[in-house]
Design an enzyme around this catalytic site. Structure first.
Site, PDB file in Angstrom:
ATOM      1  N   ASP A  22       0.813  -1.227   0.000  1.00  0.00           N
ATOM      2  CA  ASP A  22       0.000   0.000   0.000  1.00  0.00           C
ATOM      3  C   ASP A  22       0.841   1.269   0.000  1.00  0.00           C
ATOM      4  O   ASP A  22       0.431   2.293   0.526  1.00  0.00           O
ATOM      5  CB  ASP A  22      -0.974   0.026   1.195  1.00  0.00           C
ATOM      6  CG  ASP A  22      -1.752  -1.264   1.296  1.00  0.00           C
ATOM      7  OD1 ASP A  22      -2.224  -1.733   0.257  1.00  0.00           O
ATOM      8  OD2 ASP A  22      -1.871  -1.805   2.406  1.00  0.00           O
ATOM      9  N   LYS A  25       2.269   1.872  -5.191  1.00  0.00           N
ATOM     10  CA  LYS A  25       2.976   1.305  -6.358  1.00  0.00           C
ATOM     11  C   LYS A  25       2.172   1.434  -7.636  1.00  0.00           C
ATOM     12  O   LYS A  25       2.714   1.754  -8.690  1.00  0.00           O
ATOM     13  CB  LYS A  25       3.266  -0.198  -6.140  1.00  0.00           C
ATOM     14  CG  LYS A  25       4.264  -0.489  -5.074  1.00  0.00           C
ATOM     15  CD  LYS A  25       4.467  -1.979  -4.929  1.00  0.00           C
ATOM     16  CE  LYS A  25       3.263  -2.719  -4.383  1.00  0.00           C
ATOM     17  NZ  LYS A  25       2.875  -2.378  -3.010  1.00  0.00           N
ATOM     18  N   ASN A  47      -4.703 -10.714  -3.819  1.00  0.00           N
ATOM     19  CA  ASN A  47      -4.548 -10.051  -2.506  1.00  0.00           C
ATOM     20  C   ASN A  47      -4.086  -8.603  -2.683  1.00  0.00           C
ATOM     21  O   ASN A  47      -4.291  -7.765  -1.814  1.00  0.00           O
ATOM     22  CB  ASN A  47      -3.567 -10.816  -1.590  1.00  0.00           C
ATOM     23  CG  ASN A  47      -2.266 -11.203  -2.284  1.00  0.00           C
ATOM     24  OD1 ASN A  47      -2.127 -11.081  -3.497  1.00  0.00           O
ATOM     25  ND2 ASN A  47      -1.313 -11.690  -1.506  1.00  0.00           N
ATOM     26  N   GLY A  49      -3.920  -4.774  -4.153  1.00  0.00           N
ATOM     27  CA  GLY A  49      -4.926  -3.791  -4.555  1.00  0.00           C
ATOM     28  C   GLY A  49      -4.195  -2.540  -4.994  1.00  0.00           C
ATOM     29  O   GLY A  49      -3.745  -1.778  -4.164  1.00  0.00           O
ATOM     30  N   HIS A  50      -3.993  -2.389  -6.290  1.00  0.00           N
ATOM     31  CA  HIS A  50      -3.238  -1.246  -6.797  1.00  0.00           C
ATOM     32  C   HIS A  50      -4.190  -0.171  -7.286  1.00  0.00           C
ATOM     33  O   HIS A  50      -4.911  -0.362  -8.255  1.00  0.00           O
ATOM     34  CB  HIS A  50      -2.295  -1.698  -7.925  1.00  0.00           C
ATOM     35  CG  HIS A  50      -1.185  -2.561  -7.422  1.00  0.00           C
ATOM     36  ND1 HIS A  50      -0.306  -3.223  -8.233  1.00  0.00           N
ATOM     37  CD2 HIS A  50      -0.815  -2.874  -6.156  1.00  0.00           C
ATOM     38  CE1 HIS A  50       0.556  -3.898  -7.490  1.00  0.00           C
ATOM     39  NE2 HIS A  50       0.261  -3.705  -6.234  1.00  0.00           N
ATOM     40  N   THR A 134      -5.853 -11.464   3.559  1.00  0.00           N
ATOM     41  CA  THR A 134      -6.892 -10.789   2.778  1.00  0.00           C
ATOM     42  C   THR A 134      -8.050 -11.749   2.457  1.00  0.00           C
ATOM     43  O   THR A 134      -9.043 -11.330   1.875  1.00  0.00           O
ATOM     44  CB  THR A 134      -6.312 -10.276   1.442  1.00  0.00           C
ATOM     45  OG1 THR A 134      -5.775 -11.386   0.726  1.00  0.00           O
ATOM     46  CG2 THR A 134      -5.231  -9.246   1.667  1.00  0.00           C
ATOM     47  N   GLN A 228       2.342  -6.382  -2.939  1.00  0.00           N
ATOM     48  CA  GLN A 228       2.608  -6.327  -1.498  1.00  0.00           C
ATOM     49  C   GLN A 228       3.870  -5.494  -1.226  1.00  0.00           C
ATOM     50  O   GLN A 228       4.166  -4.600  -2.006  1.00  0.00           O
ATOM     51  CB  GLN A 228       2.738  -7.734  -0.894  1.00  0.00           C
ATOM     52  CG  GLN A 228       1.418  -8.504  -0.845  1.00  0.00           C
ATOM     53  CD  GLN A 228       1.081  -9.169  -2.159  1.00  0.00           C
ATOM     54  OE1 GLN A 228       1.904  -9.822  -2.749  1.00  0.00           O
ATOM     55  NE2 GLN A 228      -0.142  -9.001  -2.612  1.00  0.00           N
ATOM     56  N   THR A 304      -9.721  -5.223   0.899  1.00  0.00           N
ATOM     57  CA  THR A 304     -10.676  -5.680   1.908  1.00  0.00           C
ATOM     58  C   THR A 304     -11.437  -4.545   2.575  1.00  0.00           C
ATOM     59  O   THR A 304     -12.388  -4.805   3.316  1.00  0.00           O
ATOM     60  CB  THR A 304      -9.929  -6.466   3.011  1.00  0.00           C
ATOM     61  OG1 THR A 304      -8.933  -5.593   3.561  1.00  0.00           O
ATOM     62  CG2 THR A 304      -9.263  -7.714   2.463  1.00  0.00           C
ATOM     63  N   ARG A 306     -10.409  -2.882   5.002  1.00  0.00           N
ATOM     64  CA  ARG A 306     -10.047  -2.809   6.427  1.00  0.00           C
ATOM     65  C   ARG A 306      -9.276  -1.515   6.717  1.00  0.00           C
ATOM     66  O   ARG A 306      -8.461  -1.089   5.904  1.00  0.00           O
ATOM     67  CB  ARG A 306      -9.121  -3.975   6.807  1.00  0.00           C
ATOM     68  CG  ARG A 306      -9.805  -5.309   6.869  1.00  0.00           C
ATOM     69  CD  ARG A 306      -8.822  -6.404   7.231  1.00  0.00           C
ATOM     70  NE  ARG A 306      -7.877  -6.684   6.161  1.00  0.00           N
ATOM     71  CZ  ARG A 306      -6.889  -7.572   6.264  1.00  0.00           C
ATOM     72  NH1 ARG A 306      -6.698  -8.232   7.391  1.00  0.00           N
ATOM     73  NH2 ARG A 306      -6.085  -7.803   5.252  1.00  0.00           N
ATOM     74  N   ARG A 308      -6.318   0.591   7.864  1.00  0.00           N
ATOM     75  CA  ARG A 308      -4.902   0.228   7.992  1.00  0.00           C
ATOM     76  C   ARG A 308      -4.337   0.780   9.302  1.00  0.00           C
ATOM     77  O   ARG A 308      -4.732   1.861   9.736  1.00  0.00           O
ATOM     78  CB  ARG A 308      -4.106   0.812   6.824  1.00  0.00           C
ATOM     79  CG  ARG A 308      -4.516   0.216   5.493  1.00  0.00           C
ATOM     80  CD  ARG A 308      -3.743   0.859   4.335  1.00  0.00           C
ATOM     81  NE  ARG A 308      -4.238   0.340   3.063  1.00  0.00           N
ATOM     82  CZ  ARG A 308      -4.356   1.050   1.947  1.00  0.00           C
ATOM     83  NH1 ARG A 308      -4.020   2.321   1.929  1.00  0.00           N
ATOM     84  NH2 ARG A 308      -4.803   0.494   0.848  1.00  0.00           N
ATOM     85  N   ASP A 336       2.168  14.808   1.123  1.00  0.00           N
ATOM     86  CA  ASP A 336       1.132  15.807   1.427  1.00  0.00           C
ATOM     87  C   ASP A 336       0.309  15.417   2.652  1.00  0.00           C
ATOM     88  O   ASP A 336      -0.257  16.271   3.321  1.00  0.00           O
ATOM     89  CB  ASP A 336       0.200  15.986   0.217  1.00  0.00           C
ATOM     90  CG  ASP A 336      -0.362  14.662  -0.274  1.00  0.00           C
ATOM     91  OD1 ASP A 336       0.447  13.764  -0.576  1.00  0.00           O
ATOM     92  OD2 ASP A 336      -1.600  14.513  -0.329  1.00  0.00           O
ATOM     93  N   GLY A 401      -0.129  14.117  -4.068  1.00  0.00           N
ATOM     94  CA  GLY A 401      -1.585  13.978  -4.172  1.00  0.00           C
ATOM     95  C   GLY A 401      -1.892  12.752  -4.994  1.00  0.00           C
ATOM     96  O   GLY A 401      -0.997  12.188  -5.635  1.00  0.00           O
TER      97      GLY A 401
HETATM   98  P1  IMP Z   1      -2.386 -12.830   2.288  1.00  0.00           P
HETATM   99  O1  IMP Z   1      -1.400 -12.308   1.311  1.00  0.00           O
HETATM  100  O2  IMP Z   1      -3.809 -12.571   1.892  1.00  0.00           O
HETATM  101  O3  IMP Z   1      -2.127 -14.255   2.667  1.00  0.00           O
HETATM  102  O4  IMP Z   1      -2.188 -11.992   3.651  1.00  0.00           O
HETATM  103  C1  IMP Z   1      -1.000 -12.054   4.421  1.00  0.00           C
HETATM  104  C2  IMP Z   1      -0.640 -10.687   4.975  1.00  0.00           C
HETATM  105  O5  IMP Z   1      -0.255  -9.835   3.893  1.00  0.00           O
HETATM  106  C3  IMP Z   1      -1.789  -9.970   5.677  1.00  0.00           C
HETATM  107  O6  IMP Z   1      -1.252  -9.189   6.721  1.00  0.00           O
HETATM  108  C4  IMP Z   1      -2.355  -9.068   4.595  1.00  0.00           C
HETATM  109  O7  IMP Z   1      -3.029  -7.962   5.118  1.00  0.00           O
HETATM  110  C5  IMP Z   1      -1.075  -8.660   3.896  1.00  0.00           C
HETATM  111  N1  IMP Z   1      -1.275  -8.278   2.485  1.00  0.00           N
HETATM  112  C6  IMP Z   1      -1.472  -9.084   1.430  1.00  0.00           C
HETATM  113  N2  IMP Z   1      -1.588  -8.372   0.302  1.00  0.00           N
HETATM  114  C7  IMP Z   1      -1.437  -7.084   0.632  1.00  0.00           C
HETATM  115  C8  IMP Z   1      -1.420  -5.856  -0.110  1.00  0.00           C
HETATM  116  O8  IMP Z   1      -1.533  -5.814  -1.337  1.00  0.00           O
HETATM  117  N3  IMP Z   1      -1.241  -4.713   0.617  1.00  0.00           N
HETATM  118  C9  IMP Z   1      -1.050  -4.731   1.945  1.00  0.00           C
HETATM  119  N4  IMP Z   1      -1.052  -5.851   2.689  1.00  0.00           N
HETATM  120  C10 IMP Z   1      -1.241  -7.012   2.046  1.00  0.00           C
END
Ligand code: IMP
Length: 409
Positions: A22, A25, A47, A49-50, A134, A228, A304, A306, A308, A336, A401
Site C-alpha cells: 500500500d 505502487k 490479494n 490492490g493497486h 486478505t 505487497q 478488503t 479494512r 490500515r 502531502d 496527491g
Molecule cells: P495474504 O497475502 O492474503 O495471505 O495476507 C498475508 C498478509 O499480507 C496480511 O497481513 C495481509 O493484510 C497482507 N497483504 C497481502 N496483500 C497485501 C497488499 O496488497 N497490501 C497490503 N497488505 C497485504
C-alpha cells in the site's frame, strides 16, 4: 528500421513496495507504464490492490497489471503469480465495462501459473484469521504449489481442469468436514463458476517467459510490477505475519522466468508507514497521530476495506530492505498527508530494549499538488534530504496527491 530506433537504449525497471504494501505502487507503475511496452506481474495474486487515479476515474487493480490503462502496453501475468480465474474473469469484465480495452493482444497469462480455487479461498477463511490475511486464498494456493498438488492454468488448455478441480474439492471437503466440522461451499455452483471463468480466460493463456524473452530481444522497455511490500516477504518479513510469496527482487527472476539487469530498481516508500493484518509494527501510532494519518491518507485496504494501522516512517527497518533489493531510486509517496502536523518523526535506530529511536522534523503546511521540488517548504525538503542521506539512494519522485499529475519528477 524507424529513424532513431537504432540508437534507442531500452530501459528495464522494477517497482517494489519497500514497506508492508500500500505504498502507492500502482500509481508509480501507471506513470512508468506510459513509456513501457511490457508490464509484468510476477508474484502474488488478487490479494494486491493497486489504486490508480487517471482521467478523473479511480481504478483498483488486483491481478491485472496497471499497464492495462495504456493501450499500447503488453501486460503479462507470469508463472510466479497465483491466479483466481473467477476473480480475474470478473476483473477483466469490470475493466472492459469501464472502457479499458483488454484482449489477448494486450494481456497474456502464464500457463504455468497456479490457480487459486474456491477451495483455497474457503481454507483461507478458515485458517488465515490469526495472520489477518486478505482472505483471497493466496496461502493455500501457494501451499498446494509447494506440495505439488496444485492446479496450473495449463489445465484449462489441456482439458484436465474439471477432473483436477473435482479431486481437489473432494480432498478439501473431507478436510473441512472432518477436521474443522464446517460445511464446504456448494460444489456444483463453484464448479460452474470455475468452468465459465476458465472458458473466458482460455484465449489469454500462453508462455509468458517466452513473451518476456522476445520483448528483451526486440529491445522493448520493460517494467516489472511488484505486489505487497518487502516487509511481507515470506522469507525476509516478520514470519508468520507475511504473505505467501517472496515480495523482494529475487521473485522477479523465479516468478518471471527470465534474467534481466534492471536499470531502475525503484523502492516505493510512503512518507509514513501503514500495515494491514496482524504482526509487529514498531513505529505504530495507536493514538491521535495514527487517526490523523488514517484520515488524511484514506488508509483503508483497497482489497478488503479494512482500516490500515498507521505510524511513523521506520528508516531503521529500511536498511536491510534496501540491501536485499539493491534499490537505486526512491519514490516517496503521500508527503502531502503529513502536512499540518507540528512535528514529524522517523525511526533511525533502536534503543537497548529494542524500541524505536526517532529523529524529529519540523512540520510543514499544505503541499498538495506541488509539482516542483523547489516549491516544497524547506522543512519538507529537509525530511526528503534526510531520507536520501540515511539510505544513500536518490529520491527521484515525490507524490503530492493522488492524481496522475500531482507528482514531483
Ligand atoms: P495474504 O497475502 O492474503 O495471505 O495476507 C498475508 C498478509 O499480507 C496480511 O497481513 C495481509 O493484510 C497482507 N497483504 C497481502 N496483500 C497485501 C497488499 O496488497 N497490501 C497490503 N497488505 C497485504
Amino acid at each position: 528500421m524507424i529513424p532513431g530506433e537504432e540508437t534507442r537504449k531500452p530501459i528495464s525497471a522494477i517497482v517494489l513496495g519497500a514497506q508492508w504494501g500500500d505504498e502507492g505502487k500502482g500509481r508509480v507503475v501507471d506513470i512508468l507504464a506510459a513509456d513501457s511496452e511490457v508490464v509484468v506481474r510476477y508474484q502474488g495474486g488478487a490479494n494486491a490492490g493497486h489504486t490508480v487515479f487517471a482521467d478523473g476515474n479511480k481504478y483498483v487493480f488486483h491481478l491485472l497489471p496497471s499497464g492495462v490503462l495504456h493501450p499500447e502496453a503488453l501486460n503479462i501475468i507470469a508463472h510466479g503469480c497465483v491466479v483466481d480465474p473467477i476473480a480475474l474473469a470478473r476483473e477483466i469484465k469490470g475493466a472492459s465495462d469501464a472502457g479499458i480495452l483488454i484482449s489477448p493482444k494486450n494481456l497474456i497469462i502464464s500457463a504455468g501459473a497456479h490457480m487459486v480455487t474456491p477451495a483455497h479461498r474457503f481454507m483461507d477463511s478458515l485458517l488465515g484469521g490469526h495472520i489477518g490475511t486478505t482472505g483471497r486464498g493466496i496461502g493455500p494456493a501457494y501451499s498446494d504449489r509447494a506440495q505439488r498438488t496444485g492446479i496450473r492454468l495449463s489445465s484449462i488448455l489441456d482439458g484436465s481442469l474439471r477432473r483436477l478441480w473435482g479431486a481437489q474439492a473432494l480432498h478439501y471437503r473431507r478436510v473441512t468436514e472432518r477436521l474443522h466440522e464446517k460445511e464446504f461451499p456448494d460444489l456444483d455452483a463453484q464448479t460452474n463458476l470455475m468452468m465459465a471463468a476458465a472458458k473466458l480466460l482460455q484465449p489469454y493463456i500462453g508462455d509468458t517467459a517466452a513473451a518476456i524473452r522476445s520483448a528483451i530481444w526486440r529491445g522493448k522497455n520493460i517494467l516489472y510490477e511488484g505486489a505487497q511490500g518487502a516487509l511481507l516477504d515470506l522469507d525476509q518479513g516478520s514470519y508468520p505475519y507475511v504473505t505467501s510469496s517472496n515480495t523482494t527482487i529475487g521473485s522477479a527472476y523465479s516468478g518471471g522466468g527470465v534474467f534481466l539487469e534492471f536499470d531502475r530498481r525503484i523502492a516505493v516508500m510512503k512518507a509514513y508507514a501503514t500495515r494491514v493484518g496482524n504482526g509487529p509494527f514498531p513505529t505504530e501510532q495507536n493514538n491521535e497521530t495514527g487517526e490523523f494519518l488514517r484520515g488524511r491518507g484514506k488508509e483503508f485496504g483497497a482489497t478488503t476495506g479494512r482500516p490500515r494501522r498507521c505510524g511513523w516512517l521506520d528508516l531503521h527497518m529500511m536498511k536491510p530492505v534496501f540491501a536485499a533489493n539493491g534499490f537505486n531510486e526512491i519514490v516517496l509517496t503521500k508527503i502531502d498527508c503529513l502536512a499540518g502536523l507540528d512535528k514529524i518523526f522517523a525511526a533511525v535506530g533502536r534503543d537497548d530494549e529494542g524500541k524505536p529511536v526517532y529523529q524529529a522534523f519540523a512540520g510543514w503546511g499544505d503541499v498538495a499538488g506541488t509539482r516542483l521540488y523547489g516549491k516544497l517548504p524547506a522543512e519538507c525538503r529537509k525530511f526528503v534530504e534526510f531520507i536520501k542521506d540515511y539510505l544513500r539512494v536518490d529520491v527521484t519522485m515525490i507524490s503530492t496527491g493522488p492524481r496522475r499529475e500531482q507528482i514531483i519528477l
